[in-house]
Design a protein around this motif. Structure first.
Motif, mmCIF file in Angstrom:
data_model
loop_
_atom_site.group_PDB
_atom_site.id
_atom_site.type_symbol
_atom_site.label_atom_id
_atom_site.label_comp_id
_atom_site.label_asym_id
_atom_site.label_seq_id
_atom_site.Cartn_x
_atom_site.Cartn_y
_atom_site.Cartn_z
ATOM 1 N N LEU A 1 16.934 31.322 16.056
ATOM 2 C CA LEU A 1 18.145 30.395 15.929
ATOM 3 C C LEU A 1 17.600 28.970 15.782
ATOM 4 O O LEU A 1 18.630 28.180 15.715
ATOM 5 C CB LEU A 1 18.994 30.453 17.258
ATOM 6 C CG LEU A 1 19.720 31.887 17.540
ATOM 7 C CD1 LEU A 1 20.156 31.901 18.816
ATOM 8 C CD2 LEU A 1 20.901 31.974 16.413
ATOM 9 N N ALA B 1 19.076 25.691 17.532
ATOM 10 C CA ALA B 1 19.978 26.164 18.587
ATOM 11 C C ALA B 1 19.462 27.310 19.428
ATOM 12 O O ALA B 1 20.153 27.886 20.140
ATOM 13 C CB ALA B 1 21.206 26.793 17.647
ATOM 14 N N SER B 2 18.018 27.055 19.799
ATOM 15 C CA SER B 2 17.637 27.742 21.011
ATOM 16 C C SER B 2 16.571 26.899 21.597
ATOM 17 O O SER B 2 15.650 26.424 21.074
ATOM 18 C CB SER B 2 17.089 28.815 20.277
ATOM 19 O OG SER B 2 15.889 29.320 20.813
ATOM 20 N N SER B 3 16.587 27.081 23.081
ATOM 21 C CA SER B 3 15.672 26.402 23.561
ATOM 22 C C SER B 3 14.129 26.822 23.309
ATOM 23 O O SER B 3 13.161 26.165 23.564
ATOM 24 C CB SER B 3 15.721 26.468 25.182
ATOM 25 O OG SER B 3 16.957 26.165 25.560
ATOM 26 N N ALA C 1 8.208 12.666 25.666
ATOM 27 C CA ALA C 1 8.412 11.707 26.813
ATOM 28 C C ALA C 1 8.840 10.420 26.014
ATOM 29 O O ALA C 1 9.422 9.542 26.602
ATOM 30 C CB ALA C 1 6.720 11.848 27.394
ATOM 31 N N MET D 1 17.558 14.718 14.958
ATOM 32 C CA MET D 1 17.745 16.321 14.984
ATOM 33 C C MET D 1 18.159 16.992 16.030
ATOM 34 O O MET D 1 19.147 17.793 16.016
ATOM 35 C CB MET D 1 16.226 17.029 14.564
ATOM 36 C CG MET D 1 15.907 16.447 13.081
ATOM 37 S SD MET D 1 14.439 17.312 12.335
ATOM 38 C CE MET D 1 15.500 19.089 12.291
ATOM 39 N N GLN E 1 16.079 7.416 26.001
ATOM 40 C CA GLN E 1 17.228 7.902 26.682
ATOM 41 C C GLN E 1 17.243 6.807 27.686
ATOM 42 O O GLN E 1 18.565 6.395 27.976
ATOM 43 C CB GLN E 1 17.196 9.211 27.136
ATOM 44 C CG GLN E 1 17.544 10.208 26.174
ATOM 45 C CD GLN E 1 17.486 11.522 26.745
ATOM 46 O OE1 GLN E 1 16.747 11.893 27.563
ATOM 47 N NE2 GLN E 1 18.579 12.415 26.318
ATOM 48 N N ARG F 1 18.309 15.717 19.435
ATOM 49 C CA ARG F 1 18.646 14.796 20.736
ATOM 50 C C ARG F 1 18.111 15.315 22.197
ATOM 51 O O ARG F 1 18.900 15.405 23.021
ATOM 52 C CB ARG F 1 20.283 14.519 20.850
ATOM 53 C CG ARG F 1 20.870 14.034 19.604
ATOM 54 C CD ARG F 1 21.905 13.280 19.798
ATOM 55 N NE ARG F 1 22.063 12.216 18.653
ATOM 56 C CZ ARG F 1 22.257 10.974 18.610
ATOM 57 N NH1 ARG F 1 22.781 10.642 19.854
ATOM 58 N NH2 ARG F 1 22.514 10.282 17.458
ATOM 59 N N ASN G 1 15.445 11.945 17.872
ATOM 60 C CA ASN G 1 16.902 11.448 18.051
ATOM 61 C C ASN G 1 17.857 12.073 16.873
ATOM 62 O O ASN G 1 18.988 12.307 17.112
ATOM 63 C CB ASN G 1 16.749 9.944 17.791
ATOM 64 C CG ASN G 1 18.034 9.012 18.392
ATOM 65 O OD1 ASN G 1 18.667 9.637 19.077
ATOM 66 N ND2 ASN G 1 18.448 8.306 17.182
ATOM 67 N N PRO H 1 18.155 21.988 22.673
ATOM 68 C CA PRO H 1 19.163 22.406 23.579
ATOM 69 C C PRO H 1 18.564 22.249 25.060
ATOM 70 O O PRO H 1 17.284 22.445 25.293
ATOM 71 C CB PRO H 1 19.484 23.828 23.441
ATOM 72 C CG PRO H 1 18.716 24.120 22.148
ATOM 73 C CD PRO H 1 17.816 23.152 21.746
ATOM 74 N N GLY H 2 19.330 22.019 25.950
ATOM 75 C CA GLY H 2 18.984 21.619 27.343
ATOM 76 C C GLY H 2 17.995 20.121 27.182
ATOM 77 O O GLY H 2 18.292 19.368 26.642
#
Lengths: 292, 314, 437
Positions: free
Chosen positions: B168, B171-173, B267, B255, B273, B257, B253, B260-261
């Motif tokens: 994915l 869309a996958s950790s 760093a 692609m 952030q 952010r 930033n 996921p999670g």
């Protein structure tokens, strides 16, 4: 490997030739296969720029735009945020930066490379150390500084820091060190000042290095995303990369046709420069990466 | 250009021993370095000092300078005990170690492949190199489309060659970080290859001819001549690559952010952030210094290592 | 009606605003205060809506009516954009008036003293003070002290693809339908290619209302409330069942709230969203589609349920402005006569001085008859039962929101189950709140 197991004396000319041929063919095929993978993103960028937004995220996947829509390009070039404006800004910034950087860096490099003075090594090490500082640490302080001196949200916020670089100084210092001291020493005996030596002897000899610095500084400036992201607010002052984000999020999400048309438009100038100046370009990179 | 870092060769750092002379003091050298030095002081040194000062304070920007509260070493203590920061450092390490060595190795192989006469060499060089000179926004926007699990061409190809459940990607950790690593490799290989190519052309022919006479094969020659002779270049590419990719946050930033999670919160993005999302500028500055110290120590260790291991011909 | 037509012509660039509109503006709000205005004033205004989507036309009309020039700067309403505004607010750049779109940022800015106190101005204006008195959820940090006024209502309702319903032989839902109806319909309308709905509304926050993320006194998080597990569990189940849009696509396309593409490519039948998304439906060139968009109010799921954290787009004066009177005139104009220019951007005025027909026509655009079921839109958008709330506690809100969306992603792509989600969310949010206090 079987090839390496055969001694030269054990091989006929013919088989050597054939082996070379096979080897060459394999290398050739592998290279082109990898090249194909490398081109895929650009192919996808190009065809997506000619699709309608609605067709980009749609099954079945279309490997060719149908219908072909020039909407993305029209909007990018003639819409409310024309890329011509961004390009003009980018050119202005890159041009000023390159000019300023060459000037200040060559002067400093001349001193570092060809003059002796107290504190030279200390300053030089300080310069060097700043190169591994995490860039984002400077964002906020610079931001506040620019507001204080009134250049926040102007192109000066991009131009000024780019005019005083450590990198340019390094690059030119290295080249200047390679120019024999005898040349300037002789001129000095004839009464030339340091400034004359710098301008009339060293600079003309350093043309290739200066061309390299100009090319690299131009491309880096052209592509810089993080600085204008933080420093610029007004759309009419945006440079290309930050301008491109306008196409990415104009509706909040990604507008693929706009983003891709903008992407295609933004890389064409760099590609043209690269094609025209390929030799100098590669020389520039090589110089940034290798001694001499 | 994936990382946007500026590179320079480690050799340049070599300080020239002062030439022996007894000239009297002159202002001239200082006038020469003055423009660059003043600009450097104003736009780099001064902000750095500010970053140092503010790392001992709590500060949210919006309250202005009057809103600064001094907290001593608290930001640093918090940083050392912040599990999210250390997780981000770990992710940074995976990102850097996953992308840079592979980029360098592939760059070397590509350079060797491109080094011989072959048709279309110019075009190939162009193809491999172009990603390096394209801005991060264009690259990110394109790869977002490429990685789309359902509508992206990458998974279309994977399905076509028989992968039933392609990754994915973003869309996958598990796959988001590898996806970014693949992009980084794609973006950096061409640059590495060009640097290696130039280095290859400076290698002495006679060594190869001599080993031809010894009956050495291609692989053997590559291993015993090319690799050792190129080690300064390899070292240079590794070290600048490490520094550059540990600092990059723009791509993240654009692609993921950090998601996921927190799977792609490196760093430098975590620092960004804290400063720009949470308005903890003092904390962000302290984290930057911690990261700087760690990178510095690692670079020095590498430096010491290369002093012994890298082959310089002189 | 005539007013609106002139407006639209101006916005598409074929002419300037008609005399009717300008005349109207002059005759009402502006007649008196105009005399006191200084000449040659230029107000610097920062807002998040692109100038060409309405604000430019609005400030031009304002200048024409009042003689006060306005320079509108669009900032991007994301993290860096907001940081830029914040540094401008405390720094050397002049900001006379600005917009804020998140309650947390609103509180932060007002508490930091960056905003102009407009309490007296409000008290001195009969129309606006009456509106403020009768409207719930106008944000203040202290009773009776006002720094901001909302300009827009952002209610939520269901965007519905009428064709998908007709093809399935199902009636479009109307007011009074329930949450079970909604989930049931989503199931019936899904067939593997089409998804019944994009994503369900957040029944937890809309049941609890104000400060839903926090416990009573704001000392800890409230995610342990079973309503949260229920909502997120439902959403996860709907994704797993293939009746809500796959979250992997949402992440991959960076969609989140901007789901116009799946809706307009007929991939989802029902889409909970707000009026600002109408402009994508209006855009026939980029989003060609041949179905009628109809609407329904949100289904009912709780007594006294809220519709949204819904009065938004707060306008504030800069604390350091030299022209508080002129700023107030602009705020007033934005709320009243200027509101007509913001309709094409999908902004329903918070203070409804325009008649409903004007608002509807302005928002649905010139092709309304072909694209929309107008009556259904009016019923959904002007539902008298709509209730809004506004948070008053915002401790660590930015960090909690990052945490929440990260965990939500992982829940909805199947990497966490609901229990893990709730426990990680509670633990993380409690930590953030404790650290922020």
């Amino acid at each position: 490997m079987s090839i390496s197991a055969i001694t030269p004396s054990g091989r006929s000319m013919k088989s050597v030739k054939r082996q070379r041929m096979v080897r060459w063919l394999i290398v050739f095929l592998v290279l082109w296969l990898i090249a194909l993978l490398f081109v895929l993103p650009f192919y996808w960028m190009a065809i997506s720029s000619l699709k309608r937004d609605i067709d980009v995220f749609r099954l079945p996947i279309r490997w060719w735009p149908d219908p072909i829509s020039t909407y993305g390009f029209e909007r990018v070039w003639t819409g409310p945020h024309p890329i011509t404006k961004f390009m003009g800004n980018s050119l202005l910034v890159a041009g000023s930066r390159v000019f300023g950087e060459v000037l200040t860096a060559s002067l400093a490099a001349y001193a570092f490379a060809r003059m002796e003075f107290k504190g030279r090594n200390v300053i030089f090490v300080l310069y060097l150390a700043t190169m591994i500082i995490p860039h984002q640490m400077l964002l906020v302080p610079r931001f506040i500084l620019y507001q204080a001196i009134g250049i926040h949200d102007t192109l000066w916020a991009l131009i000024l820091p780019g005019m005083f670089t450590v990198f340019g100084t390094f690059l030119l210092r290295q080249f200047f060190m390679g120019i024999p001291l005898d040349l300037t020493d002789a001129a000095k005996i004839d009464g030339a000042s340091e400034l004359q030596c710098y301008w009339q002897i060293v600079m003309p000899l350093a043309k290739p290095a200066i061309a390299s610095l100009m090319i690299l500084a131009f491309v880096w400036s052209w592509n810089d995303y993080e600085t204008p992201l933080v420093m610029l607010t007004t759309e009419s002052r945006f440079t290309i990369p930050i301008g491109l984000t306008r196409y990415m999020d104009e509706g909040g999400g990604i507008s693929p046709s706009l983003a891709m048309a903008g992407a295609v438009s933004s890389i064409v100038p760099v590609m043209v420069i690269f094609l025209l100046l390929q030799r100098q370009f590669i020389q520039a990179l090589t110089r940034s990466g290798l001694k001499g | 250009m994936i990382d946007g870092q500026q590179r320079t060769h480690p050799d340049w750092v070599e300080l020239e021993p002062p030439r022996k002379s007894r000239k009297r003091f002159s202002w001239t050298p200082y006038l020469f370095i003055a423009p660059n030095l003043l600009g450097f002081a104003a736009f780099t040194l001064l902000p750095l000092i500010f970053a140092l000062v503010v790392s001992f304070a709590d500060w949210d920007v919006i309250s202005g300078m009057k809103g600064i509260t001094w907290v001593g070493l608290e930001n640093f203590r918090d940083g050392f005990s912040d599990p999210t920061f250390w997780k981000a450092m770990r992710i940074t390490a995976i990102y850097v170690l996953g992308s840079i060595p592979l980029t360098v190795v592939l760059g070397l192989l590509l350079a060797v492949g491109l080094n011989g006469p072959s048709p279309g060499r110019g075009i190939l060089r162009l193809i491999f190199f172009i990603p390096y000179i394209v801005n991060a926004v264009a690259i990110s926007a394109t790869w977002i489309l490429l990685y789309h699990p359902r509508y992206g061409p990458i998974n279309a190809i994977l399905r076509w060659i028989g992968v039933d459940r392609p990754p994915l990607w973003l869309a996958s950790s598990d796959w988001a970080l590898p996806a970014l690593i693949i992009m980084a490799i794609w973006g950096g290989v061409g640059y590495n290859a060009i640097i290696f190519l130039a280095a290859l052309q400076t290698l002495p022919e006679d060594l190869y001819e001599a080993s031809d006479l010894d009956g050495a094969g291609v692989i053997e020659k590559f291993r015993s001549i090319t690799v050792p002779l190129l080690s300064p270049t390899t070292f240079f590419l590794l070290i600048t690559g490490f520094i550059g990719s540990s600092q990059s946050w723009g791509m993240i930033n654009l692609m993921t952010r950090g998601g996921p999670g927190t799977s792609t919160t490196v760093a430098s993005y975590f620092i960004y952030q804290n400063a720009f999302q949470y308005y903890r500028f003092g904390y962000a500055a302290a984290l930057s210094w911690i990261m700087f110290a760690i990178v510095l120590v690692l670079m020095l260790l590498l430096w010491v290592y290369q002093r012994r291991a890298v082959f310089y011909d002189s | 009606m005539t007013t609106f037509k002139t407006t639209r012509r101006r916005l598409v660039g074929t002419g300037i605003a008609g005399a009717a509109l300008v005349g109207a503006a002059k005759s009402t709000a502006f007649a008196a205060p105009l005399l006191k205005m200084q000449d040659g004033v230029t107000l610097e205004v920062w807002g998040g809506v692109p100038a060409e989507n309405g604000p430019q036309a609005l400030v031009d009309a304002f200048t024409e009516a009042s003689g006060i020039k306005v320079n509108y700067t669009r900032y991007v309403n994301d993290d860096t954009g907001n940081t830029q505004l914040d540094t401008a607010l405390q720094g050397s750049t002049t900001v006379d008036a600005f917009f804020t779109y998140q309650v947390a940022r609103l509180a932060q800015r007002i508490n930091a003293g960056a905003a102009l106190d407009i309490s007296e101005k409000i008290a001195g204006d009969e129309q606006i003070s009456a509106w403020v008195a009768e409207t719930d959820g106008i944000f203040t940090i202290e009773d009776g002290v006002y720094h901001s006024l909302p300009t827009t209502q952002e209610m939520q309702f269901m965007f519905i693809n009428q064709k998908i319903f007709e093809d399935a032989g199902i009636d479009v839902p109307t007011a009074g339908w329930t949450l079970d109806d909604y989930v049931g319909l989503a199931g019936e309308l899904s067939d593997g290619m089409t998804f019944g709905t994009y994503a369900p509304m957040n029944t937890a926050t809309l049941t609890i209302g104000q400060n839903a993320w926090y416990n009573e006194d704001g000392s800890a998080s409230n995610f342990g409330d079973p309503l949260f597990a229920e909502h997120y569990g439902r959403h996860r189940q709907m994704v797993d069942d293939g009746i809500a849009f796959p979250w992997t696509d949402v992440i991959a396309q960076n969609l989140r709230a901007y789901a116009q593409t799946p809706f307009l490519t007929e991939q989802v039948a029902m889409w909970v969203n707000s009026p600002w998304s109408l402009r994508y439906v209006n855009d026939k060139e980029q989003y060609p589609h041949d179905f009628v968009t109809t609407f329904a109010p949100l289904p009912s799921f709780a007594d006294g349920q809220y519709n949204n954290q819904g009065i938004n787009n707060w306008m504030l004066g800069g604390a350091s402005t030299q022209y508080p009177d002129e700023v107030w005139e602009l705020i007033k104009f934005w709320l009243t006569d200027g509101a007509v220019y913001m309709l094409p951007a999908g902004k329903i005025p918070a203070l409804m001085t325009l008649d409903q027909a004007t608002v509807v026509d302005g928002m649905l655009g010139p092709n309304a008859d072909e694209l929309y079921d107008k009556a259904a839109f009016e019923a959904a958008a002007f539902d008298p039962d709509i209730r809004y709330y506004t948070d008053s506690i915002t401790t660590g809100a930015a960090e909690i929101s990052t945490l929440l969306s990260g965990l939500e992603d992982r829940l909805l792509i199947g990497e966490l189950d609901v229990d893990q989600f709730i426990s990680e969310l509670t633990e993380g949010a409690d930590g953030i709140i404790a650290a922020a206090q």
